[in-house]
Write a protein that holds these residues in place. Structure first.
Motif, PDB file in Angstrom:
ATOM      1  N   LEU A  26      86.587  -2.930  49.436  1.00 50.18           N
ATOM      2  CA  LEU A  26      86.646  -1.517  49.077  1.00 50.18           C
ATOM      3  C   LEU A  26      86.833  -1.353  47.570  1.00 50.18           C
ATOM      4  O   LEU A  26      86.184  -0.515  46.941  1.00 50.18           O
ATOM      5  CB  LEU A  26      87.787  -0.840  49.845  1.00 50.18           C
ATOM      6  N   GLN A  74      83.656  -1.862  45.697  1.00 49.71           N
ATOM      7  CA  GLN A  74      82.771  -0.705  45.826  1.00 49.71           C
ATOM      8  C   GLN A  74      83.190   0.412  44.863  1.00 49.71           C
ATOM      9  O   GLN A  74      82.341   1.054  44.222  1.00 49.71           O
ATOM     10  CB  GLN A  74      82.805  -0.179  47.259  1.00 49.71           C
ATOM     11  N   ASP A 120      82.707   7.648  47.199  1.00 46.41           N
ATOM     12  CA  ASP A 120      82.626   7.341  48.626  1.00 46.41           C
ATOM     13  C   ASP A 120      83.534   6.151  48.932  1.00 46.41           C
ATOM     14  O   ASP A 120      83.665   5.240  48.109  1.00 46.41           O
ATOM     15  CB  ASP A 120      81.180   7.012  49.024  1.00 46.41           C
ATOM     16  N   PRO A 121      84.178   6.118  50.101  1.00 44.08           N
ATOM     17  CA  PRO A 121      84.093   7.076  51.206  1.00 44.08           C
ATOM     18  C   PRO A 121      84.859   8.365  50.915  1.00 44.08           C
ATOM     19  O   PRO A 121      85.846   8.334  50.165  1.00 44.08           O
ATOM     20  CB  PRO A 121      84.735   6.309  52.364  1.00 44.08           C
ATOM     21  N   ILE A 127      88.877   9.278  49.651  1.00 38.86           N
ATOM     22  CA  ILE A 127      89.508   8.126  49.009  1.00 38.86           C
ATOM     23  C   ILE A 127      90.387   8.577  47.839  1.00 38.86           C
ATOM     24  O   ILE A 127      90.116   9.592  47.206  1.00 38.86           O
ATOM     25  CB  ILE A 127      88.419   7.127  48.523  1.00 38.86           C
ATOM     26  N   GLN A 156      87.891  16.020  51.830  1.00 37.99           N
ATOM     27  CA  GLN A 156      86.741  15.889  52.731  1.00 37.99           C
ATOM     28  C   GLN A 156      86.136  17.244  53.074  1.00 37.99           C
ATOM     29  O   GLN A 156      84.913  17.385  53.184  1.00 37.99           O
ATOM     30  CB  GLN A 156      87.162  15.158  54.001  1.00 37.99           C
ATOM     31  N   ASN A 207      88.275  11.942  58.656  1.00 36.48           N
ATOM     32  CA  ASN A 207      88.823  10.571  58.680  1.00 36.48           C
ATOM     33  C   ASN A 207      90.190  10.544  57.990  1.00 36.48           C
ATOM     34  O   ASN A 207      90.274  10.723  56.777  1.00 36.48           O
ATOM     35  CB  ASN A 207      87.859   9.616  57.973  1.00 36.48           C
ATOM     36  N   PRO A 259      90.521   6.866  55.100  1.00 34.09           N
ATOM     37  CA  PRO A 259      89.191   6.581  54.529  1.00 34.09           C
ATOM     38  C   PRO A 259      89.022   5.139  54.061  1.00 34.09           C
ATOM     39  O   PRO A 259      87.904   4.663  53.938  1.00 34.09           O
ATOM     40  CB  PRO A 259      89.096   7.555  53.346  1.00 34.09           C
TER      41      PRO A 259
END
Length: 484
Positions: free
Chosen positions: A114, A117, A183-184, A187, A199, A255, A258
């Motif tokens: 993560l 990313q 993303d996600p 976060i 979100q 979510n 995340p």
């Protein structure tokens, strides 16, 4: 005044070989290969491979195991080693050798973490060097579930002392808001409320009335929402039933974690069962999974050393010391092989007893067919200590046609019924789960009502026991199960 007294004491101690067996017994198949490799590294008298004249792999573990262990201590008796067979030994499985046995590697899927990313997304922003350092510090503060729980003041201090970067709260918050667009979705939020708002704000149609109502609920009625006090939310926001239902439905689809719950690295974990259960023409057959266990044998070169010693001048002190060392390593190799054979014998004996006890379950895989069973029940059947059964049950699993089950799954306490019989608490949990699944979600069943329904079905159970089982099944209280 000093006195000298003579007293007799009776004590029981485990030999090193028995301790080795106990340690091997609790090792699951997935870790046994590593344990064998470790023994191969430290003991040159133990080798991996097959002999042309291999012993029968289904040969039963010798009954005089403990006596043999004790008799191998003491002085070197050359005749004992010259006349002994140093055959190989293969782990018990289905008894057949296959080239597939050589493929012992467990595949693990690769992945990007993560944090990697997020760092990649950070590089796309047009930030100066200082802002990049702030962004990396913020990303490094993100926990496994995707939240930043450290306060920004502490992060500013970390930047000053660790990176020699001077910053202020406004600048750090500005970079944080940019990261929260990564993303996600959700976060880098600092709490659940902020995570849900991020979100909602990133929805494709933020002007949609349902989205706006959801934002109002999270902003103005978050505490009432977490406690499912929907009537209070309606009065406070002055919205209709349908509007509330749509908004709540929208929120519950977001979510809450995340970042996930792992360390951020995408991996696939494989469960390796220790036992394989097959149903052949209505008859159960149990075999041990031996895929990850190498074939073991005692080195024949060590017997040649004893032959050389037998023909030499036995007065040579250095040669005698060498043979003593060889004898110690040779004994250790034999003990290790015998301990593995005893391990297999105990595993099969224990699993067979569990199979006989819970045969109705293994026929259909129906949880309600499980009988109450405790460690003592199996220990009495196989005439072994409860601690031995516990070591087997706590770390092993069996593959059946209904799935893979840990052995401890088959052990449970009994609950009395109106008919005077005892049933497994797993059966009661299964009935409890069915009652909750079938309840009216607008008016979920309280613990008191669940107790009454279970009592009506013949299960004599108290309210505190129902509450305990509900918590073990991770079923929330009635108020939190309520839906619109």
């Amino acid at each position: 005044m000093q006195k000298l007294n003579l007293s007799q004491v009776l004590s029981q101690k485990l030999s090193p070989q028995q301790i080795q067996f106990i340690k091997l017994l609790q090792v699951p198949t997935a870790e046994l290969d590593a344990r064998v490799e470790e023994e191969l590294e430290i003991n040159p008298a133990l080798e991996e491979g097959r002999d042309e004249e291999e012993k029968n792999p289904e040969e039963e573990f010798p009954e005089n195991f403990d006596e043999d262990m004790g008799s191998r201590e003491g002085d070197v008796n050359i005749d004992d080693y010259l006349n002994e067979d140093y055959g190989g030994y293969k782990m018990q499985g289905d008894g057949n050798y296959s080239p597939d046995d050589e493929d012992r590697e467990i595949p693990i899927s690769g992945g990007v973490s993560l944090h990697e990313q997020l760092i990649a997304q950070l590089s796309y922003l047009k930030l100066d060097e200082t802002q990049q350092l702030i962004g990396r510090q913020l990303i490094g503060s993100i926990e496994n579930d995707g939240y930043i729980r450290r306060d920004l003041e502490s992060i500013i201090n970390d930047l000053a002392f660790g990176q020699n970067v001077e910053s202020d709260l406004d600048e750090v918050e500005e970079i944080l808001r940019k990261i929260q667009n990564f993303d996600p979705p959700g976060i880098a939020a600092r709490n659940l409320q902020e995570c849900l708002l991020i979100q909602l704000e990133r929805k494709e149609h933020p002007d949609d009335p349902h989205v706006q109502n959801a934002v109002r609920i999270i902003n103005d009625c978050f505490e009432e929402f977490t406690k499912k006090h929907y009537t209070k939310i309606q009065k406070k926001l002055n919205i209709e039933d349908d509007e509330l239902k749509e908004a709540v439905h929208l929120i519950t689809r977001l979510n809450p974690k995340p970042g996930g719950i792992s360390d951020g690295m995408v991996k696939t974990q494989y469960i390796i069962p220790d036992f394989i259960l097959s149903n052949v023409n209505g008859k159960f057959e149990i075999s041990l999974n031996s895929k990850n266990a190498p074939e073991l044998r005692v080195s024949k070169s060590y017997s040649e050393m004893f032959e050389a010693y037998d023909k030499s001048d036995k007065k040579d002190k250095k040669l005698k010391e060498t043979v003593t060392f060889v004898k110690q390593k040779l004994d250790a190799a034999k003990w290790f092989i015998d301990a593995i054979k005893q391990r297999q014998h105990t595993l099969l004996k224990t699993m067979q007893s569990i199979l006989d006890y819970q045969e109705e379950f293994f026929q259909e895989g129906d949880e309600t067919k499980l009988k109450p069973m405790i460690l003592k029940d199996i220990a009495d059947r196989i005439e072994m200590d409860i601690s031995t059964v516990s070591r087997v049950a706590n770390s092993k699993a069996i593959q059946t046609e209904f799935g893979i089950y840990p052995l401890k799954y088959f052990f449970s306490e009994g609950i009395a019924t109106d008919s005077g019989e005892d049933v497994s608490n797993k059966e009661v949990k299964s009935v409890l789960q069915t009652l909750v699944d079938g309840e009216n979600k607008r008016k979920p069943l309280s613990d008191d009502k669940l107790v009454k329904l279970l009592n009506d079905k013949g299960y004599n159970i108290a309210r505190r026991t129902v509450a305990k089982y509900r918590e073990q099944l991770q079923i929330p209280v009635a108020r939190l199960r309520k839906e619109l």
